[in-house]
Design an enzyme around this catalytic site. Structure first.
Site, PDB file in Angstrom:
ATOM      1  N   CYS A 104       0.825  -1.197   0.000  1.00  0.00           N
ATOM      2  CA  CYS A 104       0.000   0.000   0.000  1.00  0.00           C
ATOM      3  C   CYS A 104       0.862   1.251   0.000  1.00  0.00           C
ATOM      4  O   CYS A 104       2.090   1.193  -0.055  1.00  0.00           O
ATOM      5  CB  CYS A 104      -0.897   0.009   1.243  1.00  0.00           C
ATOM      6  SG  CYS A 104      -1.833  -1.524   1.485  1.00  0.00           S
ATOM      7  N   ARG A 113      -4.831   1.358  -0.703  1.00  0.00           N
ATOM      8  CA  ARG A 113      -4.666  -0.077  -0.484  1.00  0.00           C
ATOM      9  C   ARG A 113      -4.468  -0.867  -1.763  1.00  0.00           C
ATOM     10  O   ARG A 113      -5.193  -0.685  -2.739  1.00  0.00           O
ATOM     11  CB  ARG A 113      -5.878  -0.643   0.256  1.00  0.00           C
ATOM     12  CG  ARG A 113      -5.675  -2.111   0.667  1.00  0.00           C
ATOM     13  CD  ARG A 113      -6.899  -2.703   1.316  1.00  0.00           C
ATOM     14  NE  ARG A 113      -6.610  -4.047   1.830  1.00  0.00           N
ATOM     15  CZ  ARG A 113      -7.515  -4.966   2.072  1.00  0.00           C
ATOM     16  NH1 ARG A 113      -8.801  -4.702   1.860  1.00  0.00           N
ATOM     17  NH2 ARG A 113      -7.158  -6.159   2.528  1.00  0.00           N
ATOM     18  N   ALA A 156      -4.870  -4.676  -2.170  1.00  0.00           N
ATOM     19  CA  ALA A 156      -5.389  -5.791  -1.375  1.00  0.00           C
ATOM     20  C   ALA A 156      -4.665  -7.082  -1.737  1.00  0.00           C
ATOM     21  O   ALA A 156      -4.700  -7.520  -2.889  1.00  0.00           O
ATOM     22  CB  ALA A 156      -6.888  -5.945  -1.600  1.00  0.00           C
ATOM     23  N   ASN A 205       1.766  -0.212   5.526  1.00  0.00           N
ATOM     24  CA  ASN A 205       2.182  -0.652   4.196  1.00  0.00           C
ATOM     25  C   ASN A 205       3.117  -1.839   4.374  1.00  0.00           C
ATOM     26  O   ASN A 205       4.130  -1.721   5.070  1.00  0.00           O
ATOM     27  CB  ASN A 205       2.911   0.495   3.476  1.00  0.00           C
ATOM     28  CG  ASN A 205       3.667   0.022   2.244  1.00  0.00           C
ATOM     29  OD1 ASN A 205       3.242  -0.899   1.554  1.00  0.00           O
ATOM     30  ND2 ASN A 205       4.801   0.648   1.968  1.00  0.00           N
ATOM     31  N   GLY A 206       2.786  -2.966   3.764  1.00  0.00           N
ATOM     32  CA  GLY A 206       3.711  -4.093   3.826  1.00  0.00           C
ATOM     33  C   GLY A 206       3.029  -5.423   4.034  1.00  0.00           C
ATOM     34  O   GLY A 206       1.814  -5.557   3.870  1.00  0.00           O
ATOM     35  N   GLU A 207       3.851  -6.392   4.397  1.00  0.00           N
ATOM     36  CA  GLU A 207       3.373  -7.729   4.706  1.00  0.00           C
ATOM     37  C   GLU A 207       4.107  -8.231   5.940  1.00  0.00           C
ATOM     38  O   GLU A 207       5.335  -8.102   6.039  1.00  0.00           O
ATOM     39  CB  GLU A 207       3.643  -8.708   3.545  1.00  0.00           C
ATOM     40  CG  GLU A 207       2.988  -8.337   2.228  1.00  0.00           C
ATOM     41  CD  GLU A 207       1.477  -8.405   2.251  1.00  0.00           C
ATOM     42  OE1 GLU A 207       0.918  -9.030   3.184  1.00  0.00           O
ATOM     43  OE2 GLU A 207       0.841  -7.820   1.343  1.00  0.00           O
TER      44      GLU A 207
END
Length: 616
Positions: free
Chosen positions: A2, A50, A52, A78-80
């Site tokens: 994001c 976003r 997704a 923002n990220g994983e």
């Protein structure tokens, strides 16, 4: 993945500033094409765009937790986070209740449970901002390796922040001003953590967090490379590296949207692709999609040189067949690489002139092609820095030099015959900049940071320093480039070799093990050899490809000649008129000024489009 942005101001009511937040958030549209929203509190405003990836139906941001109608905390992220399932279970056992399957909600509840201590618990790539309404404080956190960007500008009563510089420039208090030090940072290829070329705009350094309150801004480093004794022999080290890679790739395959790999046919991308394909096959979820880039006509006309001895295409196809991947080639025509619209798109993605020409444009176009089929891609970035893949790890002159080891190799990115990037700059400007002096100063700062073991011999100490420089400086240049080019297309690129557990382990592996058979990346080859065809397992390092079409540098030079003839181009004030005339001379090989012309064109577009004020 994001785009995030926000504004904290303790001396004003931000609920009346929606137009500003909307403008800042809109700049992040490419990073988050699926949804967007803002949240306005009296002293904090958060924006989010976003993309997704996990739980597309949930995970809407900015996300908030309230109790009895009162806000506790709000998050833009923002990220994983690849260990979100383990953290969710731990938090649920502690009494937290979840409404979605998203990792975003896990991060928010992790903050409520552990405060800023959440940073040490997250495994992933991330940049996040939490507004704590209970204490009226903002927390900014960036991942350990700096995979995801996070910039900020301190104001008199708070801070403005965003994923990218463009989000900050959309705020009326922030102006694009570049002074001598900023221009030095831009041109010297030092990539100093925390700095940007723009005056007053900083980045949260990798592995750091910032807390913003009424008393000001405080910073804490929550992770760093450390010197640790390596307890394993060679066999156990190879086994450990393989086990870490398997776990990392397994975690990074977590996605609710289409996923693929970026496959060049080199050792690094082939290892990631092979591990991912095997994992998907075992789960009954294959085949893995893979993508590579090539240039029209270049396969038949490939001419090996000192840095690129073999073309990528045949090796990428070989690996794809070997692992059963669904492989596609994104082929680019020379005209696309010189298209001013594409070069402008690269500039808008970077917010800075890159000066590497077709390498950026081709990466942007590759990711645009990949995005038509996938939303997430795995990449082999960071393996060269971690395992010692570059030539300068093995060049005695580069090792001995008191300078960043890549400084003398940068011209190679332009191909055979390419001269220095700075050769067209004004001589007086170059004297004022003193780029060698600036680079030496930054080099000494970096060397002073390196953690050493007390009993290490001189060779081991020096190779630890070279590794540290690559992991904390050079890698950042590549991660910035990959993030901006991918997110300009709404594509999330994951980098398994940046997993902090793997990085810390290999950083502390003795250099003698990293090249135990006398080759580059010996340790990585040994860890993944059984997964790969011998031709790929034994293939020499080959850099990211550039076009060898002779029309490319000629077209660039023609474009610069057009700008010079107009006499209104802002870059002309930075260029040496005599050197410029020499570059246009009929007997000057366009390839010899390729990088310099690329840089001049990029500088001109940047000064024009961003209306940069140079304070030199």
């Amino acid at each position: 993945m994001c785009g995030i942005t926000g504004w904290v101001a303790f001396d004003r009511d931000l609920t009346a500033e929606r137009d500003v937040l909307d403008a800042m958030t809109a700049t992040q549209l490419c990073r988050g094409p699926d949804a967007g929203a803002v949240r306005l509190e009296r002293h904090a405003a958060l924006g989010h765009r976003r993309l997704a990836v996990i739980d597309p139906g949930g995970g809407t941001q900015p996300m908030a937790v309230e109790r009895d109608g009162r806000l506790l905390a709000a998050l833009t992220y923002n990220g994983e986070v690849y260990n979100h399932r383990e953290l969710r279970a731990e938090l649920a056992a502690a009494g937290h209740r979840f409404r979605t399957r998203s990792d975003t909600e896990v991060v928010l509840h992790a903050y409520l449970e552990w405060g800023e201590g959440l940073a040490e618990r997250l495994n992933g790539m991330f940049a996040l901002a939490v507004w704590d309404a209970r204490t009226e404080e903002l927390l900014l956190v960036r991942d350990r390796m700096g995979v995801k960007p996070l910039h900020y500008h301190a104001t008199a009563d708070g801070v403005v922040f965003g994923s990218e510089v463009k989000a900050l420039l959309a705020h009326p208090a922030v102006r694009p001003v570049v002074d001598l030090d900023g221009l030095r940072e831009l041109l010297a290829l030092t990539r100093t953590p925390g700095l940007t070329p723009y005056r007053g705009i900083a980045e949260v350094p990798p592995g750091h967090l910032l807390r913003v309150g009424r008393a000001g801004v405080t910073t804490r480093r929550y992770w760093a490379l450390e010197a640790r004794e390596h307890a394993h022999g060679l066999e156990a080290t190879v086994t450990t590296v393989r086990a870490l890679l398997e776990d990392v790739v397994h975690r990074q395959l977590d996605s609710d949207v289409p996923l693929c790999s970026l496959l060049s046919g080199g050792l690094d991308s082939s290892a990631v692709t092979a591990l991912a394909a095997r994992e998907l096959r075992a789960a009954g979820a294959g085949p893995l999609r893979s993508f590579s880039v090539d240039f029209a006509g270049q396969g038949a006309d490939f001419h090996p040189d000192e840095t690129r001895t073999t073309p990528d295409g045949p090796y990428a196809r070989l690996l794809a067949r070997h692992v059963g991947a669904d492989h596609r080639v994104i082929e680019l025509a020379p005209a696309e690489l010189t298209d001013l619209a594409q070069r402008s798109a690269v500039l808008r993605a970077r917010d800075l002139p890159g000066g590497v020409g077709d390498m950026d444009v081709s990466l942007l176009l590759l990711f645009r092609g990949v995005r038509r089929h996938s939303t997430v891609a795995l990449s082999g970035e960071s393996a060269d820095e971690l395992f010692g893949g570059y030539r300068w790890f093995h060049d005695p002159r580069a090792i001995a030099a008191e300078d960043f080891p890549w400084a003398s190799a940068v011209n190679a990115i332009g191909g055979p015959g390419a001269g220095p990037r700075e050769q067209l700059l004004d001589a007086d400007l170059l004297r004022k900049l003193d780029l060698p002096g600036y680079r030496r100063a930054r080099y000494r700062e970096a060397i002073a940071e390196v953690p050493h073991l007390p009993a290490a011999d001189p060779r081991e100490r020096r190779m630890r320093e070279i590794s540290y420089l690559n992991l904390t400086r050079f890698l950042r240049i590549l991660l910035d480039r990959k993030d901006r080019m991918s997110m300009a297309n709404g594509l999330e690129v994951r980098v398994p070799f940046c997993d902090h557990r793997l990085v810390q382990y290999v950083f502390n592996t003795p250099w003698a093990m990293k090249h135990f058979d006398g080759r580059e990346k010996s340790l990585l080859r040994a860890a993944v050899r059984d997964l790969l065809p011998p031709e790929i397992a034994d293939r020499a390092k080959s850099p990211y490809p550039v076009t060898t079409d002779p029309h490319y540098p000629a077209l660039l030079r023609s474009e610069l000649a057009r700008l010079a003839a107009a006499r209104t181009s802002p870059v002309l004030g930075l260029l040496d008129r005599r050197r410029l005339a020499d570059a246009f001379a009929p007997d000057t090989d366009p390839q010899s000024v390729r990088l310099a012309v690329d840089l001049a064109l990029d500088l001109d577009a940047w000064l024009t489009q961003y209306r940069v004020t140079l304070d030199l």
